[in-house]
Design a protein around this motif. Structure first.
Motif, mmCIF file in Angstrom:
data_model
loop_
_atom_site.group_PDB
_atom_site.id
_atom_site.type_symbol
_atom_site.label_atom_id
_atom_site.label_comp_id
_atom_site.label_asym_id
_atom_site.label_seq_id
_atom_site.Cartn_x
_atom_site.Cartn_y
_atom_site.Cartn_z
ATOM 1 N N LEU A 9 -39.989 26.297 -62.037
ATOM 2 C CA LEU A 9 -39.782 24.992 -62.671
ATOM 3 C C LEU A 9 -39.647 23.868 -61.656
ATOM 4 C CD1 LEU A 9 -37.399 25.471 -65.740
ATOM 5 C CD2 LEU A 9 -39.812 24.909 -65.748
ATOM 6 N N SER A 10 -38.856 24.119 -60.587
ATOM 7 C CA SER A 10 -38.666 23.042 -59.605
ATOM 8 C C SER A 10 -39.989 22.712 -58.927
ATOM 9 C CB SER A 10 -37.593 23.403 -58.583
ATOM 10 O OG SER A 10 -37.844 24.654 -58.007
ATOM 11 N N GLY A 11 -40.833 23.733 -58.684
ATOM 12 C CA GLY A 11 -42.151 23.491 -58.083
ATOM 13 C C GLY A 11 -43.048 22.698 -59.016
ATOM 14 N N THR A 12 -43.034 23.047 -60.291
ATOM 15 C CA THR A 12 -43.867 22.372 -61.303
ATOM 16 C C THR A 12 -43.427 20.922 -61.497
ATOM 17 O OG1 THR A 12 -44.248 24.450 -62.473
ATOM 18 C CG2 THR A 12 -44.572 22.436 -63.728
ATOM 19 N N LEU A 13 -42.098 20.733 -61.612
ATOM 20 C CA LEU A 13 -41.588 19.388 -61.903
ATOM 21 C C LEU A 13 -41.657 18.460 -60.693
ATOM 22 C CD1 LEU A 13 -38.552 20.396 -64.134
ATOM 23 C CD2 LEU A 13 -40.719 19.430 -64.897
ATOM 24 N N LYS A 14 -41.670 19.057 -59.493
ATOM 25 C CA LYS A 14 -41.762 18.235 -58.278
ATOM 26 C C LYS A 14 -43.061 17.430 -58.281
ATOM 27 C CE LYS A 14 -39.898 20.189 -54.671
ATOM 28 N NZ LYS A 14 -39.774 21.148 -53.550
ATOM 29 N N SER A 15 -44.128 18.040 -58.803
ATOM 30 C CA SER A 15 -45.434 17.372 -58.784
ATOM 31 C C SER A 15 -45.462 16.141 -59.692
ATOM 32 C CB SER A 15 -46.528 18.353 -59.222
ATOM 33 O OG SER A 15 -46.293 18.771 -60.547
ATOM 34 N N ILE A 16 -44.564 16.118 -60.691
ATOM 35 C CA ILE A 16 -44.604 14.991 -61.634
ATOM 36 C C ILE A 16 -43.504 13.968 -61.359
ATOM 37 C CG2 ILE A 16 -43.094 15.850 -63.494
ATOM 38 C CD1 ILE A 16 -45.391 15.068 -65.440
ATOM 39 N N THR A 17 -42.494 14.377 -60.563
ATOM 40 C CA THR A 17 -41.343 13.490 -60.335
ATOM 41 C C THR A 17 -41.743 12.144 -59.749
ATOM 42 O OG1 THR A 17 -39.985 15.438 -59.960
ATOM 43 C CG2 THR A 17 -39.057 13.348 -59.251
ATOM 44 N N GLY A 18 -42.694 12.143 -58.809
ATOM 45 C CA GLY A 18 -43.071 10.900 -58.134
ATOM 46 C C GLY A 18 -44.101 10.065 -58.870
ATOM 47 N N GLN A 19 -44.551 10.530 -60.035
ATOM 48 C CA GLN A 19 -45.601 9.798 -60.756
ATOM 49 C C GLN A 19 -45.085 8.444 -61.247
ATOM 50 O OE1 GLN A 19 -48.735 10.828 -61.260
ATOM 51 N NE2 GLN A 19 -48.596 12.942 -60.568
#
Length: 469
Positions: A9-19
């Motif tokens: 989850l942390s890997g998946t959500l990291k990609s969207i956090t900076g959007q």
């Protein structure tokens, strides 16, 4: 617990956090990965579907589009929905009667009898209750003996029973005794079976009717994944359950049971068993668990644990000693190692710190605890003078100390080097404004500075948390 789910989850959500902007496409891709991560964590399918639908509904609405940082807002929604499926807030035991009766139900092997002892200790120590425990498991005489042994260990009263008696008679006699002896709580351990069967259900229904408990807790093994939720549902249909105790949660790397039980049964998880020791029972806080799942740590639980286990008198004594510039000797170092062990060791400590990720996972293994044990053995092998003045430890003394601990001289050299690093840090902390300077030197507290680097088992010394006190 939750290691694999946290990583995914942390890997998946990291990609969207900076959007800066969330679109249907990047939300869809992220939710697909979230769904896959939850299914791999053995979360029940209806729970996954409800969770993903709810996150999608909120993510494509005004809540995210109006946010200044849509990516971060999306992660916040995921965290809030994780909390919602697990129950939003901790639900304490409702003990209104005198004495209050707590009936424990569950399958054989789920850890029911151990949970009775853990709960009894929790109520005695933290709620200041006078507790009586009794076993109504007439099919396994060993279960009665086990509970008697555990009752002595946790320092609560035990009501004797035998396999010749009827379960209902045992429970009623225990409650009668509790009234005479002014006990606050009676915890009734019941028989478990290898699988759900009609005879078992009828017996526990009869027990429930005879005891009218304030709490009927279902004890379930977290390592059985979504099967835990299915079994809980069967018991819920047969008994008016008031809550769940999730056992062996420390051995469940996936976390499917914790995320499924509440949604499937509608009953809250009230406690988690986090190990075999009788003090390894934690109230279940959905918000803190959600934070841990997303790799954000659980500082509140860590603080509460420190307040319970850290000897405040010794901590203040050490702080005064350091402030006066009297140094930090190996006696102090040993004291800190012992405090660390009380707080669940390096793995237990780091698992609650934010952003530790794989480092915390590495610390969970037996290697890290073994290394801490080595350090303590080496210090125990020294004379009081050597502990107070490590600088006098020369070649011949080193050989004697290492041999006394059953270790090698290089092991002792590593200990002395770590101690010297901590001494320097303590010296800085003792000066005016030193704590802030020391934290900067450590790279903001967790960045692999001298407090976390160069030590046993994981490239980190055991002293990372000590100077903060």
């Amino acid at each position: 617990m939750f290691e694999s789910l946290t990583d995914r989850l942390s890997g998946t959500l990291k990609s969207i956090t900076g959007q800066a902007k969330l679109t249907e496409d990047n939300i869809k891709d992220t939710l697909r990965e979230v769904r896959r991560a939850l299914l791999e964590a053995d979360v029940a399918l209806p729970v996954v579907k409800a969770f993903v639908d709810r996150v999608r509904e909120r993510a494509v609405g005004q809540e995210v589009s109006r946010s200044l940082s849509p990516g971060q807002q999306f992660v916040k929604i995921v965290q809030q929905e994780l909390e919602a499926i697990m129950g939003e807030a901790n639900e304490a035991l409702s003990l209104k009667s005198t004495p209050s009766v707590v009936l424990m139900a569950g399958l054989q092997g789920a850890g029911k009898t151990t949970s009775v002892a853990k709960l009894a200790r929790f109520l005695r120590e933290r709620e200041k209750k006078k507790v009586l425990v009794v076993s109504a498991d007439v099919y396994r005489p060993a279960a009665i003996d086990q509970l008697e042994t555990l009752a002595k260990e946790v320092e609560v009263d035990f009501f004797p029973s035998s396999s010749a008696q009827q379960p209902v008679d045992i429970a009623q006699a225990a409650i009668k005794h509790a009234k005479i002896q002014f006990h606050d709580v009676v915890i009734v351990d019941t028989a478990g079976r290898l699988s759900v069967d009609q005879a078992m259900m009828e017996e526990i229904q009869a027990l429930h009717g005879a005891t009218t408990p304030d709490e009927t807790l279902f004890v379930v093994d977290a390592m059985t994944g979504q099967d835990a939720a299915n079994t809980a549902q069967v018991f819920h249909e047969a008994l008016p359950l008031t809550g769940v105790i999730l056992t062996k949660a420390d051995g469940d790397a996936r976390g499917g049971a914790a995320l499924s039980v509440r949604h499937v049964t509608g009953k809250p998880i009230k406690f988690m068993g986090m190990g075999e020791k009788v003090d390894a029972l934690e109230p279940f806080h959905p918000d803190r668990v959600a934070s841990r799942i997303l790799g954000m740590g659980d500082m509140l639980s860590l603080i509460e644990e420190a307040e319970r286990n850290v000897d405040q008198g010794k901590a203040e004594k050490l702080a005064k000693k350091v402030k006066k510039g009297n140094g930090f000797d190996l006696e102090d170092f040993r004291e800190q190692l012992q405090q660390l062990k009380k707080m669940g060791g390096m793995g237990g400590l780091m698992g609650k710190l934010p952003g530790m990720g794989q480092m915390a996972e590495a610390a969970q293994g037996p290697g890290a605890e073994k290394e801490l044990g080595k350090l303590e053995s080496l210090i125990n092998s020294m004379t009081p003078k050597e502990r107070r003045k490590p600088e006098i430890i020369s070649g011949s003394r080193k050989r004697r100390i290492a041999a006394g601990a059953g270790l090698q001289v290089p092991d002792l050299n590593r200990l002395l080097k770590q101690h010297k690093q901590m001494q320097k840090m303590m010296k800085k902390a003792g000066k005016k404004g030193g704590m802030q300077k020391m934290m900067r030197d450590m790279g903001g507290g967790m960045g692999g500075g001298p407090g976390m680097g160069g030590g046993p088992g994981m490239g980190g010394g055991p002293g990372g948390s000590f100077p903060r006190r």
